[in-house]
Design a protein around this motif. Sequence first.
Motif, PDB file in Angstrom:
ATOM      1  N   SER A  33      64.707 -39.046 -38.611  1.00 35.37           N
ATOM      2  CA  SER A  33      65.393 -38.348 -39.698  1.00 35.37           C
ATOM      3  C   SER A  33      65.018 -36.872 -39.727  1.00 35.37           C
ATOM      4  N   ALA A  36      66.502 -35.159 -36.589  1.00 36.64           N
ATOM      5  CA  ALA A  36      67.948 -35.035 -36.739  1.00 36.64           C
ATOM      6  C   ALA A  36      68.295 -33.910 -37.706  1.00 36.64           C
ATOM      7  N   GLN A  39      67.815 -30.641 -35.823  1.00 29.12           N
ATOM      8  CA  GLN A  39      68.890 -30.465 -34.860  1.00 29.12           C
ATOM      9  C   GLN A  39      70.185 -30.080 -35.560  1.00 29.12           C
ATOM     10  N   LEU A  40      70.462 -30.706 -36.685  1.00 36.01           N
ATOM     11  CA  LEU A  40      71.673 -30.391 -37.434  1.00 36.01           C
ATOM     12  C   LEU A  40      71.658 -28.939 -37.896  1.00 36.01           C
ATOM     13  N   VAL A 159      72.160 -41.560 -32.536  1.00 38.01           N
ATOM     14  CA  VAL A 159      72.198 -40.690 -33.718  1.00 38.01           C
ATOM     15  C   VAL A 159      72.103 -39.226 -33.298  1.00 38.01           C
ATOM     16  N   PHE A 160      71.165 -38.921 -32.405  1.00 40.43           N
ATOM     17  CA  PHE A 160      70.946 -37.538 -31.985  1.00 40.43           C
ATOM     18  C   PHE A 160      72.168 -36.974 -31.266  1.00 40.43           C
ATOM     19  N   ILE A 163      74.956 -36.174 -33.707  1.00 36.26           N
ATOM     20  CA  ILE A 163      74.721 -34.923 -34.425  1.00 36.26           C
ATOM     21  C   ILE A 163      75.014 -33.728 -33.530  1.00 36.26           C
ATOM     22  N   GLY A 167      78.008 -31.643 -35.095  1.00 37.61           N
ATOM     23  CA  GLY A 167      77.467 -30.587 -35.925  1.00 37.61           C
ATOM     24  C   GLY A 167      78.390 -29.398 -36.085  1.00 37.61           C
ATOM     25  N   VAL A 170      81.020 -30.251 -38.684  1.00 31.28           N
ATOM     26  CA  VAL A 170      80.416 -30.255 -40.015  1.00 31.28           C
ATOM     27  C   VAL A 170      80.211 -28.822 -40.495  1.00 31.28           C
ATOM     28  N   ILE A 330      84.726 -36.417 -36.640  1.00 33.09           N
ATOM     29  CA  ILE A 330      83.295 -36.651 -36.775  1.00 33.09           C
ATOM     30  C   ILE A 330      83.019 -38.140 -36.948  1.00 33.09           C
ATOM     31  N   VAL A 334      80.731 -40.412 -34.393  1.00 32.18           N
ATOM     32  CA  VAL A 334      79.557 -41.186 -34.800  1.00 32.18           C
ATOM     33  C   VAL A 334      79.731 -42.662 -34.434  1.00 32.18           C
TER      34      VAL A 334
END
Length: 516
Positions: A33, A36, A39-40, A159-160, A163, A167, A170, A330, A334
């Motif tokens: 978490s 991530a 990274q985001l 997950v990584f 993102i 990203g 987003v 997005i 995911v």
Amino acid sequence: MSYIVLPMTSPSPTLQTSAESEHASSRRWWTLSVVALAQLMVVLDSTVVNIALPAAQADLGFSNGDRQWIITAYSLAFGSLLLLGGRLSDLIGRKRTFIIGLVGFAASSAIGGAAGTFGMLVAARAAQGAFGALLAPTALAVLTTTFTIPKERARAFGVFGAIAGAGGAVGLLLGGFLTEKLDWRWNLYINVIIAIVAVIGASIFVANMHRTGPRPKLDIPGTLIVSGALFSLVYGFSNAETDGWDSPLTWGFLAAAGVLLIAFVLWQRRAAHPLLPLSIVLDRNRGAAYSSVLIAGAGMFGIFLFVTYYLQASLGYSPIQTGLSFLPMIGMLVLAAQLSTNIFVPRFGPKIMVPFGMTLGVIGMIYLTHLDLNSTYAADVLPPLLILGFAMGSIMPASMQTATLGVDRHFAGVASAMVNTSQQVGGSIGTALLNTLAATAATDYIASHTPPSARVMAEAAVHSYATAYWWGAGFFAFGAVLAALLFRRRGQGLSLSHDPAPAATTDDAPEPVVAH
């Protein structure tokens, strides 16, 4: 009386209590978490600043010619220092480097948000790029060395990778909201809030790794050579975007980059403590993974930039509406990332999944070439965005996981930096090539449709976007062929279920046991 010193190891899985195992697993997911979130922040930054540029330009009063330096200052520092940042995380410790990167990035963002002059904003953006080069590869290296259980590793990289791919979209939504509802400066201040949460999380959950044996030295000549090479490469492509491909400065820097890269390879072959051991990039699987990230980065640029232009300039969408338009992509990205890492990659391997994703990228890009001034979102824009979202969700997690698989943990940072470097160089190539090709296509269209009315200008813009999409499709097609040829078949060489390194010695590891 004799003493037997038992080795410092983690308890075997059969002897671990369920509580200990559950605690370790929980800590790993909290670490994910934190990583991530960092990274985001890095991925978001470039997009939200792009959205804020017009408002910042109106506030600070800089020219259109100077505007590019808000982006270029960041990309030059980020691109040229990535390998150094990755290696420093190997040498001084990943937790320490991670926190330094977070604090530095937040401080630079705060300075940029408070900037009262153009020069101050550019300096802050360059500092952001430098600390981003420290933070981005360290985040991936922490992930690589934290998740060594194959099933958990697959989920974490899913997950990584999601993102990393989502990203930018987003950022379009967040940047539009902050610019419209608050102020352009909040596109930079938001990093401070994210970084504070990430620093607290890193202090609690990211484990220290203790090195055994002598500490290796930093390869200073190699660092200087490759930093100069990457600076020249990024600057050359950035200059091509602004001054064109016929500029002597463009070709001068690109030629210098080529010479310095050759010099770097030659030096790494004889360096006692190489910055980037050549075995990392010469492995077929890892080489294929780095190439796939680079090509996908170049192709994806056409999606975010030109679809954004199309939605705002051609269809009249607001920044917030544009950001919302990317949300379905997005969601699909995911979903694809989770399906890919948990089901498809373990079953088929990257040799199947990466070319599959690249092929979907070709289809999505060709679909976008049919957009015109009368197109609608639901029928014409949404389907290709969903296809491209699934494409990136198939490419990025598998490539990122393979790119760091099997690397000695003492070089995990610099191997991770190669992922970020590939993505950054791919973005620079995509920026320069696609912008130049689109501009040329627009000029030719206007020249062949006289007189140049408002309708012709609008049609020329859409035609230029279609040209960029066709070239983006070409990038993905080339990537599909290259990945199919380079990735090994399952069972050959590295396996995605291979543990990259022995478990790290961390603060949580038990002390040596001395028995009488």
